[in-house]
Scaffold this motif. Structure first.
Motif, PDB file in Angstrom:
ATOM      1  N   UNK A  19       4.953  14.685   7.017  1.00 11.48           N
ATOM      2  CA  UNK A  19       4.426  15.482   5.907  1.00 11.48           C
ATOM      3  C   UNK A  19       3.618  14.610   4.953  1.00 11.48           C
ATOM      4  N   UNK A  20       4.194  13.438   4.615  1.00  8.61           N
ATOM      5  CA  UNK A  20       3.558  12.536   3.666  1.00  8.61           C
ATOM      6  C   UNK A  20       3.761  11.065   4.024  1.00  8.61           C
TER       7      UNK A  20
ATOM      8  N   UNK B 186      -0.115  10.083  -2.506  1.00  7.68           N
ATOM      9  CA  UNK B 186      -0.815   8.916  -3.037  1.00  7.68           C
ATOM     10  C   UNK B 186      -2.070   9.290  -3.814  1.00  7.68           C
ATOM     11  N   UNK B 187      -2.611  10.474  -3.521  1.00 15.74           N
ATOM     12  CA  UNK B 187      -3.875  10.873  -4.138  1.00 15.74           C
ATOM     13  C   UNK B 187      -5.028  10.584  -3.201  1.00 15.74           C
ATOM     14  N   UNK B 188      -6.039  11.427  -3.257  1.00 18.38           N
ATOM     15  CA  UNK B 188      -7.175  11.319  -2.350  1.00 18.38           C
ATOM     16  C   UNK B 188      -7.977  10.044  -2.575  1.00 18.38           C
TER      17      UNK B 188
ATOM     18  N   UNK C  67      -6.186   2.539  -0.415  1.00 16.49           N
ATOM     19  CA  UNK C  67      -5.331   1.418  -0.035  1.00 16.49           C
ATOM     20  C   UNK C  67      -3.951   1.902   0.404  1.00 16.49           C
ATOM     21  N   UNK C  68      -3.343   2.794  -0.400  1.00 14.33           N
ATOM     22  CA  UNK C  68      -2.022   3.325  -0.060  1.00 14.33           C
ATOM     23  C   UNK C  68      -2.088   4.160   1.216  1.00 14.33           C
ATOM     24  N   UNK C  69      -3.171   4.907   1.397  1.00 12.31           N
ATOM     25  CA  UNK C  69      -3.333   5.708   2.607  1.00 12.31           C
ATOM     26  C   UNK C  69      -3.363   4.826   3.845  1.00 12.31           C
ATOM     27  N   UNK C  70      -4.133   3.755   3.785  1.00 13.99           N
ATOM     28  CA  UNK C  70      -4.264   2.884   4.943  1.00 13.99           C
ATOM     29  C   UNK C  70      -2.953   2.166   5.267  1.00 13.99           C
ATOM     30  N   UNK C  71      -2.193   1.820   4.236  1.00 15.83           N
ATOM     31  CA  UNK C  71      -0.881   1.210   4.473  1.00 15.83           C
ATOM     32  C   UNK C  71       0.054   2.202   5.159  1.00 15.83           C
ATOM     33  N   UNK C  72      -0.023   3.462   4.739  1.00 14.71           N
ATOM     34  CA  UNK C  72       0.793   4.504   5.365  1.00 14.71           C
ATOM     35  C   UNK C  72       0.397   4.690   6.826  1.00 14.71           C
ATOM     36  N   UNK C  73      -0.908   4.691   7.081  1.00 10.49           N
ATOM     37  CA  UNK C  73      -1.410   4.850   8.442  1.00 10.49           C
ATOM     38  C   UNK C  73      -1.024   3.653   9.311  1.00 10.49           C
TER      39      UNK C  73
END
Length: 414
Positions: free
Chosen positions: A210-211, A246-248, A252-258
């Protein structure tokens, strides 16, 4: 925009509550029953209103309670109020007709000849409202675990000979963050059903969580048990980025999650394709498998899917299968792309987890008004798109009429 939407929902809810009460008022003269209805309606509205303000959107239990309670409360009332609105239209037309005809002369002494509400109509409304009420309960308790295998056979004149009869299994939108670990055995049955199909290859088309990437962690051992002869491949969906927490703008946070999700996919034997292609071999023949990052229409969806980059090592005339999470990518980019994608596999819509599907008779879900290609097989420009209805769920904790899907596609030469 958000304030406008809230205002519209508030106005619509008032109309629904007004007409629902009119049905109760018509059916009973007992004040105690009317007061109980009013008390329940006010309490339900306040629970939803207050909960929606203070809800922790990262708390699965809170989100699922709010969505389930909202749908269970207002969907039956929407059906009930719709019946009474139709009755009111009839009553108004009847009134105007009598007002403008000579028959009105016979009623001059009685200025009030507006038709009364009929108990039969209110009773009919309540009966119809009970259908979605019990359907929602069934969908929450059992429907979300009612895994269905949908088998499709597709023929292509230019399919390499060795791939004639090749079987592809597809899962999409498993949303492991929505499931409770106590339901492990039920999810396991879905995975066993997938394995019973004995596919040659397995594709996953996005939204494994989900997130947060860690939502998949409790399920790694189960997902490892998925079997296929020629490998398992996956792509990202919009939820895999974590943009809703994380917000659109927080790339940086998105890529760490990925990156973390990529590690988990590797651990369970899924090769995550990120704007790249691989060649699938069978005998002396090959076909290309292309996987892109998420590309979705609308400003709030990532548009990282790069077909140009993903197909840079592919020659014209080769047979291509594309994994792209969002079906809007097909209409916006894929169907006009110079290199032909023979088959695109997507997911994303879930069929809104609500609708009606009777083969050969009706196929409907509210999501069709946002996604014209929302479930099943589509063909355009001599290219196929298949939209999986999703294995899991998000938000509303159930499925009504749109059941969780395991897709098995057999490729045929011809």
């Amino acid at each position: 925009m958000a304030k406008t939407l809230i205002g519209v929902l508030f106005f619509v809810s008032l109309i629904i509550e007004y007409y629902s009460y009119q049905a109760i008022k018509t059916l009973t003269s007992k004040k105690i029953l009317r007061r109980i209805w009013i008390a329940f309606s006010i309490s339900s509205f306040l629970i939803i209103f207050v909960w929606s303000i203070y809800i922790d959107r990262n708390n699965r239990a809170q989100v699922q309670f709010l969505m389930g309670f909202f749908v269970l409360t207002y969907l039956p009332k929407l059906v009930l109020s719709s019946v009474l609105i139709i009755e009111d239209i009839y009553r108004f037309v009847f009134y105007i007709f009598k007002k403008t005809t000579k028959r009105a002369e016979n009623h001059r002494e009685n200025s009030s000849y507006y038709p009364d509400r009929r108990k039969a109509i209110s009773t009919l409304g309540l009966g119809l409202a009970s259908i979605p009420f019990f359907a929602v309960i069934e969908g929450i308790v059992w429907g979300k675990f009612d895994f269905r295998v949908r088998k499709i056979t597709l023929s292509f004149p230019d399919l390499p000979d060795s791939f004639d009869g090749y079987k592809i299994a597809q899962l999409s939108d498993i949303h492991m963050g929505s499931f409770d670990i106590k339901d492990y055995n039920k999810i396991e049955k879905g995975i066993q059903l997938l394995n019973e199909q004995k596919p040659d290859i397995f594709f996953f088309t996005g939204d494994s969580v989900n997130n947060y990437a860690d939502e998949i962690k409790p399920w790694l051992n189960l997902l490892k048990t998925i079997k296929s002869k020629d490998g398992k491949y996956s792509i990202l969906g919009n939820h895999d980025y974590g943009i809703y927490v994380f917000g659109a703008e927080n790339k940086s946070a998105q890529e760490k999650n990925i990156e973390k999700l990529h590690q988990y996919h590797s651990e369970i034997g899924w090769d995550l394709l990120m704007n790249e292609s691989v060649k699938l071999h069978k005998g002396d023949d090959t076909i290309n498998l292309i996987g892109v990052r998420n590309w979705g229409a609308g400003g709030h969806f990532p548009k990282d899917g790069d077909l140009q980059k993903a197909t840079e090592h592919i020659n014209d005339g080769e047979f291509n299968i594309l994994l792209s999470h969002d079906p809007s990518h097909f209409d916006q980019k894929i169907k006009q792309f110079p290199k032909k994608m023979h088959l695109t596999l997507s997911g994303h819509t879930h069929g809104m987890q609500f609708g009606v599907e009777i083969p050969g008779i009706i196929k409907w879900s509210p999501v069709k008004y946002q996604y014209p290609k929302w479930a099943g097989l589509y063909r355009e420009n001599d290219r196929y798109l298949y939209v999986n209805r999703g294995f899991g769920f998000i938000g509303f904790p159930g499925r009504v009429g749109i059941w969780p899907e395991i897709t098995l596609i057999e490729l045929k030469k011809g």
